[in-house]
Enzyme design. Structure first.
Site, PDB file in Angstrom:
ATOM      1  CG  ASN A 174      -0.373  -0.141   2.510  1.00 32.65           C
ATOM      2  OD1 ASN A 174       0.737  -0.647   2.640  1.00 32.65           O
ATOM      3  ND2 ASN A 174      -1.063   0.308   3.532  1.00 32.65           N
TER       4      ASN A 174
ATOM      5  N   PRO B  20      10.091  -6.158  -1.526  1.00 34.57           N
ATOM      6  CG  PRO B  20      10.185  -5.196  -3.660  1.00 34.57           C
ATOM      7  CD  PRO B  20      10.999  -5.984  -2.662  1.00 34.57           C
TER       8      PRO B  20
ATOM      9  CG  LEU C 277      15.673 -18.803  19.583  1.00 37.73           C
ATOM     10  CD1 LEU C 277      16.751 -19.321  20.516  1.00 37.73           C
ATOM     11  CD2 LEU C 277      14.442 -18.396  20.391  1.00 37.73           C
TER      12      LEU C 277
ATOM     13  CD  GLU D 162       4.965  -0.994  12.991  1.00 39.37           C
ATOM     14  OE1 GLU D 162       3.780  -0.671  13.127  1.00 39.37           O
ATOM     15  OE2 GLU D 162       5.847  -0.685  13.812  1.00 39.37           O
TER      16      GLU D 162
ATOM     17  CB  CYS E 276      -1.866  -0.085   8.503  1.00 37.01           C
ATOM     18  SG  CYS E 276      -0.789   1.337   8.661  1.00 37.01           S
TER      19      CYS E 276
ATOM     20  CD  GLU F  69      -6.044  -4.297   7.516  1.00 39.65           C
ATOM     21  OE1 GLU F  69      -5.479  -5.392   7.368  1.00 39.65           O
ATOM     22  OE2 GLU F  69      -5.435  -3.251   7.806  1.00 39.65           O
TER      23      GLU F  69
ATOM     24  N   GLY G 239       0.318  -5.870  16.154  1.00 39.36           N
ATOM     25  CA  GLY G 239       1.756  -6.157  16.158  1.00 39.36           C
ATOM     26  C   GLY G 239       2.519  -5.491  17.276  1.00 39.36           C
TER      27      GLY G 239
ATOM     28  CD  GLU H 106       9.275   0.025  10.882  1.00 39.32           C
ATOM     29  OE1 GLU H 106      10.396   0.583  10.820  1.00 39.32           O
ATOM     30  OE2 GLU H 106       8.971  -0.941  10.173  1.00 39.32           O
TER      31      GLU H 106
HETATM   32  P1  NAD Z   1       0.567  -9.038   3.085  1.00 37.60           P
HETATM   33  O1  NAD Z   1       0.593  -9.473   4.492  1.00 37.60           O
HETATM   34  O2  NAD Z   1      -0.204  -9.830   2.122  1.00 37.60           O
HETATM   35  O3  NAD Z   1       2.067  -8.973   2.512  1.00 37.60           O
HETATM   36  C1  NAD Z   1       3.067  -8.203   3.120  1.00 37.60           C
HETATM   37  C2  NAD Z   1       4.420  -8.699   2.674  1.00 37.60           C
HETATM   38  O4  NAD Z   1       4.646 -10.015   3.190  1.00 37.60           O
HETATM   39  C3  NAD Z   1       4.572  -8.826   1.158  1.00 37.60           C
HETATM   40  O5  NAD Z   1       5.860  -8.444   0.801  1.00 37.60           O
HETATM   41  C4  NAD Z   1       4.336 -10.308   0.933  1.00 37.60           C
HETATM   42  O6  NAD Z   1       4.891 -10.792  -0.271  1.00 37.60           O
HETATM   43  C5  NAD Z   1       5.034 -10.898   2.139  1.00 37.60           C
HETATM   44  N1  NAD Z   1       4.585 -12.240   2.507  1.00 37.60           N
HETATM   45  C6  NAD Z   1       3.425 -12.850   2.210  1.00 37.60           C
HETATM   46  N2  NAD Z   1       3.381 -14.077   2.775  1.00 37.60           N
HETATM   47  C7  NAD Z   1       4.557 -14.236   3.443  1.00 37.60           C
HETATM   48  C8  NAD Z   1       5.098 -15.292   4.241  1.00 37.60           C
HETATM   49  N3  NAD Z   1       4.421 -16.397   4.463  1.00 37.60           N
HETATM   50  N4  NAD Z   1       6.322 -15.105   4.793  1.00 37.60           N
HETATM   51  C9  NAD Z   1       7.009 -13.960   4.612  1.00 37.60           C
HETATM   52  N5  NAD Z   1       6.545 -12.940   3.846  1.00 37.60           N
HETATM   53  C10 NAD Z   1       5.323 -13.069   3.285  1.00 37.60           C
HETATM   54  O7  NAD Z   1       0.090  -7.502   3.103  1.00 37.60           O
HETATM   55  P2  NAD Z   1      -0.241  -6.512   1.890  1.00 37.60           P
HETATM   56  O8  NAD Z   1      -1.561  -6.916   1.304  1.00 37.60           O
HETATM   57  O9  NAD Z   1       0.916  -6.340   0.989  1.00 37.60           O
HETATM   58  O10 NAD Z   1      -0.410  -5.126   2.687  1.00 37.60           O
HETATM   59  C11 NAD Z   1      -1.555  -4.798   3.358  1.00 37.60           C
HETATM   60  C12 NAD Z   1      -1.484  -5.150   4.842  1.00 37.60           C
HETATM   61  O11 NAD Z   1      -0.382  -4.490   5.443  1.00 37.60           O
HETATM   62  C13 NAD Z   1      -2.695  -4.679   5.610  1.00 37.60           C
HETATM   63  O12 NAD Z   1      -3.084  -5.663   6.535  1.00 37.60           O
HETATM   64  C14 NAD Z   1      -2.195  -3.431   6.331  1.00 37.60           C
HETATM   65  O13 NAD Z   1      -2.921  -3.083   7.484  1.00 37.60           O
HETATM   66  C15 NAD Z   1      -0.809  -3.828   6.638  1.00 37.60           C
HETATM   67  N6  NAD Z   1      -0.001  -2.629   6.879  1.00 37.60           N
HETATM   68  C16 NAD Z   1       0.386  -2.335   8.166  1.00 37.60           C
HETATM   69  C17 NAD Z   1       1.097  -1.151   8.427  1.00 37.60           C
HETATM   70  C18 NAD Z   1       1.525  -0.770   9.818  1.00 37.60           C
HETATM   71  O14 NAD Z   1       2.363   0.122   9.954  1.00 37.60           O
HETATM   72  N7  NAD Z   1       0.989  -1.384  10.859  1.00 37.60           N
HETATM   73  C19 NAD Z   1       1.423  -0.298   7.372  1.00 37.60           C
HETATM   74  C20 NAD Z   1       1.014  -0.640   6.085  1.00 37.60           C
HETATM   75  C21 NAD Z   1       0.310  -1.810   5.857  1.00 37.60           C
END
Ligand code: NAD
Length: 469
Positions: free
Chosen positions: A135, A159, A225, A231, A265, A367, A442, A446
């Site tokens: 996002n 990414p 570990l 986040e 988020c 969400e 989480g 950051e």
């Molecule tokens: P996502 O969880 O689908 O993917 C995030 C990242 O994790 C991607 O790079 C993805 O390829 C990777 N990934 C997926 N499966 C994995 C695995 N099993 N092991 C390791 N990496 C893996 O999220 P998204 O759809 O890209 O982003 C949206 C989500 O991110 C929403 O839930 C949003 O709330 C959250 N978000 C949180 C914050 C924050 O600061 N708390 C900020 C922005 C987005």
């Protein structure tokens, strides 16, 4: 996926921009080995002043190439131009901030007897795996990269597979500034992410993404570990009392749930409103939201660009159908039809407002990551009821409350369970303020001075100047 690589789409048209192969096991091992060699080969021992200087150059690079980075965010993430440019500028400020933070004193010296010097310092974790979401592709990767580099780590960034282009450009261009191996990238989805989490030479994982994936990342890191920063998602409350500045609150809630087409988020997606002003307030919000223009990101009049994927559009449509079938009133779009916004084959939706959905409906609980506002009301002046509704979620990322009553401001700013609390405002973030979620959002760290705690480990040292004294 074809042999030529994973398609990277323009969400405004659904067309393929390019293809990028997923990094496989040997590729991930190679990236981590390069990062590890860079860390051990000198980066960890560079002076903070040196790293600070390089980070300043990285910030300059973002500023010089601002239009190119913004164009990539517009094309690959569907962001309207002003938003895309704003995010590049924020990314540059974050790099600047960490360039300065790198030189901030850390550690303590402890009172000790003669002949002994005792101190605590902070040491880098080594290779940091930065896994970022789709996002804010450039911005959130930069939050991690800048902090990790400032404190002497090297970084392998991954990414999101939908939006890799701006990070790829950053990593390619950063090679002009940073020594070999200090910042490398790997590409792909879950499998590449898993390989990174599991690699024994990765010293920590900094993850931003959904709660479901965050749990898996935490489990994998537990096996090794490894420290992990998470986040995660949110379903944040936006509480409005009758004594609030209702005009300002209405404008803010529209931004809070439709900004970045709801893909934030911290999005304020649960409006909790004093029943006494419910009709007037929700009417105002609906009027403002209905006036927003959904359109192509390059059109300067566009407020809402596309969602990231066709699946995201389907999710929004299903959530609205489910809420309606369970008795909720769909206030926007009127008549329930028209959630999907057909345009050029892109992934567009119109803003949605759903009132009085059951508390276990997805519209209230999950969400959605789209412009969907779920409304609930509380009895006039019933603080406890408003707070219970605000806390009716497993998440704890952010919360906003609107009131002109000073006592209530005090009570709610103390009581709201969220990592970011906004009172009579919404969405403020700055590079100097550390952020972290609570509950299922989480436990990351950051930005700001507390980032140092996530990207370094404390180490206590006793130096005897008179051995055996
Ligand atoms: P996502 O969880 O689908 O993917 C995030 C990242 O994790 C991607 O790079 C993805 O390829 C990777 N990934 C997926 N499966 C994995 C695995 N099993 N092991 C390791 N990496 C893996 O999220 P998204 O759809 O890209 O982003 C949206 C989500 O991110 C929403 O839930 C949003 O709330 C959250 N978000 C949180 C914050 C924050 O600061 N708390 C900020 C922005 C987005």
């Amino acid at each position: 996926m074809s042999a030529a690589g994973r398609p990277v789409l323009d969400p405004a048209t659904g067309r393929v921009i390019t293809r990028l192969p997923d990094t496989d096991g040997p590729g991930v091992a190679d990236a981590v080995a390069r990062a590890d060699a860079a860390f051990r080969g000198g980066w960890a021992d560079t002076s903070a002043a040196h790293r600070s200087g390089l980070l300043r150059e990285l910030g300059d690079l973002l500023r010089e190439d601002r239009d190119e980075f913004a164009a990539l965010e517009r094309r690959n993430a569907g962001k309207p131009t002003t938003r895309a440019v704003g995010e590049v500028d924020f990314a540059a400020r974050v790099v600047d901030w960490f360039a300065a933070a790198a030189r901030y004193p850390v550690g303590e010296t402890h009172p000790a007897g003669r002949g002994m010097r005792t101190y605590t310092d902070r040491v880098p974790v080594g290779v940091c795996a930065a896994i970022s979401p789709n996002n804010y592709p450039l911005l959130l990767a930069v939050w991690k990269i800048a902090a990790a580099l400032a404190y002497g780590n090297t970084v392998v960034v991954k990414p999101a597979p939908e939006t890799p282009l701006s990070v790829r450009r950053l990593v390619d261009h950063a090679a002009k500034v940073l020594p070999e191996g200090v910042l490398t990238a790997v590409y792909g989805g879950a499998e590449t992410g898993r390989l990174l989490c599991d690699h024994p030479a990765v010293g920590m994982v900094s993850f931003t993404g959904s709660t479901t994936v965050g749990r898996e990342v935490a489990r994998r890191c537990a096996d090794g570990l490894k420290p992990v920063s998470l986040e995660l998602g949110g379903k944040s409350p936006f509480v409005v009392f009758r004594d609030a500045d209702l005009d300002a609150a209405a404008r803010a809630v529209v931004t809070a749930y439709t900004g970045n087409t709801g893909q934030m988020c911290v999005a304020g997606t649960r409006l909790i409103v004093d029943r006494a002003v419910h009709d007037e307030f929700v009417g105002r919000v609906a009027e403002l939201a209905a006036a927003l223009r959904v359109g192509p990101p390059e059109d300067p009049g566009t407020d809402l660009g596309p969602l990231i994927s066709r699946a995201a559009v389907d999710r929004v449509a299903q959530v609205v159908e489910e809420a309606a079938a369970r008795g909720a009133e769909v206030i926007l779009p009127p008549g329930r039809s028209g959630v999907r916004h057909e345009l050029d084959g892109g992934f567009f939706v119109n803003p949605v407002i759903v009132d009085d959905a059951p508390s276990d409906a997805r519209a209230w609980r999950e969400e959605i990551f789209g412009p969907v506002l779920s409304v609930a009301s509380f009895d006039a002046d019933a603080d406890a009821e408003a707070l219970a509704l605000a806390h009716d979620t497993a998440y704890g990322l952010s919360a906003s409350v609107w009131t002109s009553d000073a006592d209530r401001v005090e009570r709610f700013s103390r009581a709201l369970r969220a990592g970011m609390v906004w009172v009579n405002t919404w969405g403020d973030t700055e590079e100097s303020v550390s952020v972290s979620g609570l509950g299922q959002s989480g436990y990351g760290r950051e930005l700001g001075i507390h980032a140092v705690e996530g990207y370094t480990r404390p180490r206590a040292v006793w130096v005897a100047h008179r051995p055996g004294r």
